[in-house]
Design a protein around this motif. Structure first.
Motif, PDB file in Angstrom:
ATOM      1  N   GLY A 303       0.773  -1.245   0.000  1.00  0.00           N
ATOM      2  CA  GLY A 303       0.000   0.000   0.000  1.00  0.00           C
ATOM      3  C   GLY A 303       0.793   1.278   0.000  1.00  0.00           C
ATOM      4  N   SER A 304       1.952   1.302   0.620  1.00  0.00           N
ATOM      5  CA  SER A 304       2.717   2.546   0.700  1.00  0.00           C
ATOM      6  C   SER A 304       4.175   2.253   0.998  1.00  0.00           C
ATOM      7  N   ALA A 305       5.008   3.235   0.709  1.00  0.00           N
ATOM      8  CA  ALA A 305       6.422   3.109   1.019  1.00  0.00           C
ATOM      9  C   ALA A 305       6.651   3.012   2.515  1.00  0.00           C
ATOM     10  N   GLU A 306       5.825   3.700   3.292  1.00  0.00           N
ATOM     11  CA  GLU A 306       5.998   3.653   4.740  1.00  0.00           C
ATOM     12  C   GLU A 306       5.726   2.270   5.296  1.00  0.00           C
ATOM     13  N   GLU A 307       4.762   1.557   4.714  1.00  0.00           N
ATOM     14  CA  GLU A 307       4.494   0.192   5.163  1.00  0.00           C
ATOM     15  C   GLU A 307       5.659  -0.728   4.806  1.00  0.00           C
ATOM     16  N   VAL A 308       6.260  -0.520   3.650  1.00  0.00           N
ATOM     17  CA  VAL A 308       7.440  -1.299   3.283  1.00  0.00           C
ATOM     18  C   VAL A 308       8.561  -1.041   4.282  1.00  0.00           C
ATOM     19  N   ARG A 309       8.769   0.214   4.629  1.00  0.00           N
ATOM     20  CA  ARG A 309       9.804   0.541   5.614  1.00  0.00           C
ATOM     21  C   ARG A 309       9.500  -0.097   6.964  1.00  0.00           C
ATOM     22  N   ARG A 310       8.223  -0.097   7.356  1.00  0.00           N
ATOM     23  CA  ARG A 310       7.841  -0.677   8.651  1.00  0.00           C
ATOM     24  C   ARG A 310       8.145  -2.169   8.695  1.00  0.00           C
ATOM     25  N   VAL A 311       7.809  -2.877   7.627  1.00  0.00           N
ATOM     26  CA  VAL A 311       8.060  -4.320   7.582  1.00  0.00           C
ATOM     27  C   VAL A 311       9.563  -4.599   7.578  1.00  0.00           C
ATOM     28  N   ALA A 312      10.310  -3.866   6.767  1.00  0.00           N
ATOM     29  CA  ALA A 312      11.757  -4.068   6.715  1.00  0.00           C
ATOM     30  C   ALA A 312      12.390  -3.816   8.078  1.00  0.00           C
ATOM     31  N   ALA A 313      11.940  -2.759   8.748  1.00  0.00           N
ATOM     32  CA  ALA A 313      12.477  -2.448  10.075  1.00  0.00           C
ATOM     33  C   ALA A 313      12.126  -3.543  11.072  1.00  0.00           C
ATOM     34  N   GLY A 314      10.923  -4.111  10.951  1.00  0.00           N
ATOM     35  CA  GLY A 314      10.520  -5.185  11.849  1.00  0.00           C
ATOM     36  C   GLY A 314      11.438  -6.387  11.751  1.00  0.00           C
ATOM     37  N   TYR A 315      11.825  -6.739  10.539  1.00  0.00           N
ATOM     38  CA  TYR A 315      12.767  -7.855  10.385  1.00  0.00           C
ATOM     39  C   TYR A 315      14.132  -7.500  10.968  1.00  0.00           C
ATOM     40  N   ARG A 316      14.597  -6.268  10.712  1.00  0.00           N
ATOM     41  CA  ARG A 316      15.919  -5.890  11.229  1.00  0.00           C
ATOM     42  C   ARG A 316      15.932  -5.881  12.746  1.00  0.00           C
ATOM     43  N   GLU A 317      14.887  -5.343  13.359  1.00  0.00           N
ATOM     44  CA  GLU A 317      14.838  -5.274  14.818  1.00  0.00           C
ATOM     45  C   GLU A 317      14.886  -6.656  15.458  1.00  0.00           C
ATOM     46  N   ARG A 318      14.393  -7.640  14.740  1.00  0.00           N
ATOM     47  CA  ARG A 318      14.355  -9.000  15.281  1.00  0.00           C
ATOM     48  C   ARG A 318      15.544  -9.843  14.823  1.00  0.00           C
ATOM     49  N   GLY A 319      16.480  -9.206  14.119  1.00  0.00           N
ATOM     50  CA  GLY A 319      17.670  -9.928  13.680  1.00  0.00           C
ATOM     51  C   GLY A 319      17.393 -10.995  12.647  1.00  0.00           C
ATOM     52  N   MET A 320      16.408 -10.743  11.787  1.00  0.00           N
ATOM     53  CA  MET A 320      16.006 -11.711  10.767  1.00  0.00           C
ATOM     54  C   MET A 320      16.307 -11.123   9.393  1.00  0.00           C
ATOM     55  N   PRO A 321      17.388 -11.558   8.738  1.00  0.00           N
ATOM     56  CA  PRO A 321      17.790 -10.948   7.468  1.00  0.00           C
ATOM     57  C   PRO A 321      16.807 -11.240   6.335  1.00  0.00           C
ATOM     58  N   VAL A 322      16.528 -10.217   5.548  1.00  0.00           N
ATOM     59  CA  VAL A 322      15.657 -10.322   4.379  1.00  0.00           C
ATOM     60  C   VAL A 322      16.453  -9.868   3.169  1.00  0.00           C
ATOM     61  N   SER A 323      16.564 -10.742   2.164  1.00  0.00           N
ATOM     62  CA  SER A 323      17.381 -10.383   1.005  1.00  0.00           C
ATOM     63  C   SER A 323      16.609  -9.548  -0.001  1.00  0.00           C
ATOM     64  N   ALA A 324      15.261  -9.645  -0.006  1.00  0.00           N
ATOM     65  CA  ALA A 324      14.482  -8.888  -0.984  1.00  0.00           C
ATOM     66  C   ALA A 324      13.066  -8.678  -0.477  1.00  0.00           C
ATOM     67  N   LEU A 325      12.497  -7.546  -0.834  1.00  0.00           N
ATOM     68  CA  LEU A 325      11.082  -7.260  -0.644  1.00  0.00           C
ATOM     69  C   LEU A 325      10.460  -7.082  -2.028  1.00  0.00           C
ATOM     70  N   HIS A 326       9.295  -7.702  -2.230  1.00  0.00           N
ATOM     71  CA  HIS A 326       8.660  -7.721  -3.543  1.00  0.00           C
ATOM     72  C   HIS A 326       7.434  -6.821  -3.541  1.00  0.00           C
ATOM     73  N   LEU A 327       7.349  -5.939  -4.528  1.00  0.00           N
ATOM     74  CA  LEU A 327       6.203  -5.054  -4.663  1.00  0.00           C
ATOM     75  C   LEU A 327       5.248  -5.612  -5.709  1.00  0.00           C
ATOM     76  N   ASP A 328       4.001  -5.790  -5.289  1.00  0.00           N
ATOM     77  CA  ASP A 328       2.951  -6.345  -6.134  1.00  0.00           C
ATOM     78  C   ASP A 328       2.273  -5.217  -6.911  1.00  0.00           C
ATOM     79  N   ILE A 329       1.134  -5.532  -7.544  1.00  0.00           N
ATOM     80  CA  ILE A 329       0.486  -4.574  -8.450  1.00  0.00           C
ATOM     81  C   ILE A 329       0.008  -3.309  -7.758  1.00  0.00           C
ATOM     82  N   ASP A 330      -0.120  -3.323  -6.419  1.00  0.00           N
ATOM     83  CA  ASP A 330      -0.615  -2.124  -5.735  1.00  0.00           C
ATOM     84  C   ASP A 330       0.402  -0.986  -5.711  1.00  0.00           C
ATOM     85  N   HIS A 331       1.655  -1.234  -6.111  1.00  0.00           N
ATOM     86  CA  HIS A 331       2.612  -0.121  -6.150  1.00  0.00           C
ATOM     87  C   HIS A 331       2.546   0.612  -7.496  1.00  0.00           C
TER      88      HIS A 331
END
Length: 782
Positions: A303-331
């Motif tokens: 839905g928004s760039a801020e939601e992408v940032r929130r999810v990415a930050a959530g993984y970082r805060e928990r020490g869970m590495p994410v190699s990629a985030l995928h944007l679907d048709i809603d972007h």
């Protein structure tokens, strides 16, 4: 269609897009009724009696009263058979030019007709048109009965070919199938299809169908590929072992196509040799960049760039590495491809750069359908380039997809592929590092899709590389040609980097451009089981890089199901969570503290195994061997291993036994021969029988082959984890490394393990020093 789906369909039909789909379906029906050849008398034909033969390089031609058969053994061992003058080319499956003929193979008279003897297969052509394929030792692999054609004026020639295989044979492959991995008796359609709903075991066909059968029997393995892109069907019949003698003990297969040539390839040998021959013919699997082997997170509805940032930050805060985030048709702006919703994602390149600093790439969805909107840059440039599919009367074909009324590029035209490929420059400018091709069966919405074809009119015209034809021939290769367009463009736009593509649809040879994923697999335990069947089956068709949507697509999984799905996917090549816009979130912390803890452990093991997975990626690229292999891979003559599909080998070293049943805390698995160690307890198990393994919620049972030299990640770099060989035995391993995303030659290091003076020692081939820290495991007594 169940009641809930029916109600949803009725509501959708009443919407604006629903009425558009109704109109599109009516247009499709009307166009096909107008432009496809009508019915009429058809004449059945069989080859008839043989009347002569001619020797040619690699084999020769046998002439029959009403047909001819060309048999040609190629360098590398694959055997081509073409009826009615069919030649190996042109073909969408082959990588480059057809391999040269093996001049050592010669057509010669035989008591039953003629034979061609080659290094790996003996081909016998009978005087009535039957063809047998045998091992050099004379063991029957496959017997093709005389084919039959139905010819009619102005119509494509339909044909059927029946075959018999040994009674114990098991068939794998046929593309992405939710049943299996060993395919049960039944009928399988060869028509790439968006099921337009969540699917589970038994739903067929799905997004990727291939006329590729990988057949395993006591007497040997073989692969048969019918090089025909038309709509078809493969019907499998169980063998009747013990019913009699001779051919009465053979299983059965029938291949039927609505048109196109009757031509096929057969290759035989060990599983590794078969897939090596197959991918030499159709293209070695693309080597993904190293980051693409990490965990990737997607959601339809960020839905928004801020939601992408929130999810990415959530993984970082928990020490869970994410190699990629995928944007679907809603972007996208109104779901229009190669655009950005500037309100929701105002500075997408900035977002991509921020994520990249933390080791996370952005991946973009790309659909083939272009909104039919004058003033839209992609539509206008495509119109100017005459890029869109037309009907037989020259009108551009229109359908309905996410942005509304759309048109479809003809990817079977080289200049259209070049035009399309240039559009990826916009995606690169936005900061995307990889691409996800969707809706490319191709799909065009239709009302009550389960009762009609959600695709283009069958009569729609395509270039087919200048030969000309219609959608009946082009449909199955549409996604393959789209992948080619993107891949070749990225090779030019970013010449120093390996492209990252994965595609929902494709055909034989798609592995040379990238991988695939499950599509909209149903949330539930049956969907979890179907996920593994798909990955194993695709690997045996030469597509090693694949994986499911973790948790299923359409609904919210229970915490237990989510954990077990995540644990399975952590050992599969493509590791991605994904969900529909109404399917709930897939962030692990959304499922509670216990689930998060279990997921964290599985992700940590994935990270630890990345050097091993990257080595497997290189081996797949070099040899065609899949990362994920069935348990019978090294013992295809073991019927008990052939019958199991709920566990798998990850490369040669690991055996993974995922939990696929609700509430299970232990599971049985039949082991291949040799000694195996429990990766958690180091307890030894002897192969050749069945063992019961503990499977608490916090881990997946994994066994390690004795003697394995396993490259794993450790603090400070790479570590060799060496598992003690069985007494009197040796072990081995390989490590392949490079810079991670370029084309430089990799470094290949081979290691052996053995006992010496009561201790396990490791040696590197051609060197005095091992070069890495070594940790020896499996030294417990027993």
């Amino acid at each position: 269609m169940d009641r809930r789906d029916l109600v949803r369909s009725l509501r959708w039909v009443g919407s604006r897009d629903g009425w558009r789909a109704v109109r599109a379906a009516w247009r499709r029906h009307r166009i096909d009724a107008r432009d496809l050849p009508g019915g009429g008398a058809q004449r059945a034909r069989v080859p008839g009696t043989a009347c002569g033969a001619e020797a040619l390089p690699g084999g020769g031609v046998v002439w029959f009263a009403q047909s001819s058969l060309r048999v040609r053994v190629a360098v590398g061992g694959a055997v081509f058979c073409g009826w009615d003058g069919a030649a190996p080319e042109p073909s969408y499956a082959l990588a480059g030019e057809c391999p040269a003929a093996d001049t050592r193979a010669v057509l010669e008279p035989d008591k039953d007709g003629w034979r061609v003897v080659s290094e790996r297969i003996t081909v016998v052509v009978f005087r009535n048109g039957a063809v047998e394929f045998r091992t050099p030792g004379g063991v029957l692999l496959r017997r093709e009965l005389p084919p039959r054609w139905w010819d009619g004026p102005g119509r494509a020639s339909c044909w059927v070919q029946r075959a018999r295989t040994p009674a114990d044979a098991v068939v794998f492959g046929l593309g992405g199938r939710s049943s299996g991995p060993g395919l049960p008796a039944g009928s399988y359609r060869l028509w790439n299809t968006d099921p337009c709903a969540a699917f589970g075991p038994g739903d067929d066909p799905l997004y990727i169908t291939m006329p590729v059968q990988f057949v395993v029997a006591d007497g040997g393995c073989h692969l048969v590929f019918h090089d025909n892109t038309w709509d078809g069907r493969v019907s499998l019949r169980d063998g009747e072992e013990g019913a009699g003698s001779g051919h009465d003990q053979l299983g059965g297969c029938e291949v039927r196509f609505e048109g196109g040539p009757l031509r096929y390839w057969v290759m035989a040998g060990s599983p590794g040799r078969v897939l090596g021959t197959w991918t030499a013919l159709t293209g070695r699997p693309a080597l993904p960049p190293r980051w693409a082997l990490g965990y990737q997170h997607a959601r339809w509805g960020f839905g928004s760039a801020e939601e992408v940032r929130r999810v990415a930050a959530g993984y970082r805060e928990r020490g869970m590495p994410v190699s990629a985030l995928h944007l679907d048709i809603d972007h996208l702006d109104g779901h229009r491809i190669f655009t950005v919703d500037r309100d929701a994602f105002p500075e997408l390149p900035v977002l991509a750069a921020e994520l990249r600093e933390h080791g996370t790439r952005l991946v973009s969805i790309v659909d083939p359908a272009v909104k039919a909107e004058p003033g839209l840059a992609v539509y206008d440039s495509g119109t100017a380039a005459d890029a869109f599919v037309r009907d037989a009367r020259g009108q551009v074909v229109r359908g309905v997809v996410w942005p509304g009324e759309t048109v479809f590029p003809d990817f079977t035209e080289p200049r259209v592929r070049r035009w399309w490929g240039g559009l990826y420059a916009e995606r690169l400018q936005q900061g995307f590092a990889g691409f996800w091709h969707d809706m490319n069966e191709p799909t065009s919405f239709t009302a009550f899709a389960r009762y009609g074809e959600a695709t283009l009119p069958r009569s729609a015209r395509h270039s087919l590389e200048g030969r000309g034809g219609d959608h009946r021939e082009a449909h199955n290769v549409y996604g393959l040609a789209m992948a080619r367009a993107g891949y070749e463009a990225l090779r030019e736009l970013l010449p120093g980097q390996r492209p990252f593509f994965f595609s929902r649809s494709g055909w034989a040879g798609m592995q040379r451009y990238g991988g695939t994923w499950s599509g909209d697999v149903a949330t539930g335990w049956p969907g979890l089981r179907a996920s593994l069947a798909l990955v194993l089956g695709l690997g045996l068709c030469g597509v090693p890089y694949s994986g499911p949507d973790v948790g299923g697509f359409h609904a919210v999984p229970s915490p237990e199901l989510f954990v077990r799905w995540w644990q399975l996917a952590a050992y599969l090549p493509f590791f991605r969570s994904h969900s529909a816009i109404d399917g709930g979130r897939r962030e692990p912390w959304e499922f509670g503290p216990r689930a998060e803890e279990c997921v964290r452990a599985a992700l940590a093991e994935r990270v630890r195994l990345l050097p091993y997975l990257y080595t497997l990626a290189h081996l797949a690229h070099r040899t065609g061997a899949p990362y994920v292999r069935p348990l019978w891979w090294y013992e295809p003559d073991d019927r008990r291993l052939r019958s199991g599909g709920d566990a798998f080998l990850l490369g040669k070293a690991l055996l993974v036994a995922p939990v696929l049943e609700q509430g299970a805390t232990a599971r049985a698995v039949r082991l291949p021969r040799g000694r195996w160690y429990d990766a958690a307890t180091e307890a030894a198990h002897h192969g050749g029988g069945q063992v019961l393994l503990d499977a608490p919620l916090d881990r997946t049972p994994v066994l390690v082959r004795a003697g394995a030299v396993l490259p794993v990640a450790a603090e400070g770099g790479l570590l060799l984890e060496v598992w003690a060989p069985a007494p009197g035995q040796t072990g081995s391993g390989v490590v392949i490394t490079d810079e991670g995303d370029g084309w430089e030659p990799p470094r290949v290091e081979r290691f052996t393990s053995r006992w010496e003076h009561g201790a396990v020692v490791v040696e590197r081939e051609g060197a005095d020093e091992v070069g890495y820290p070594v940790r020896v495991r499996g030294l417990r007594p027993g």
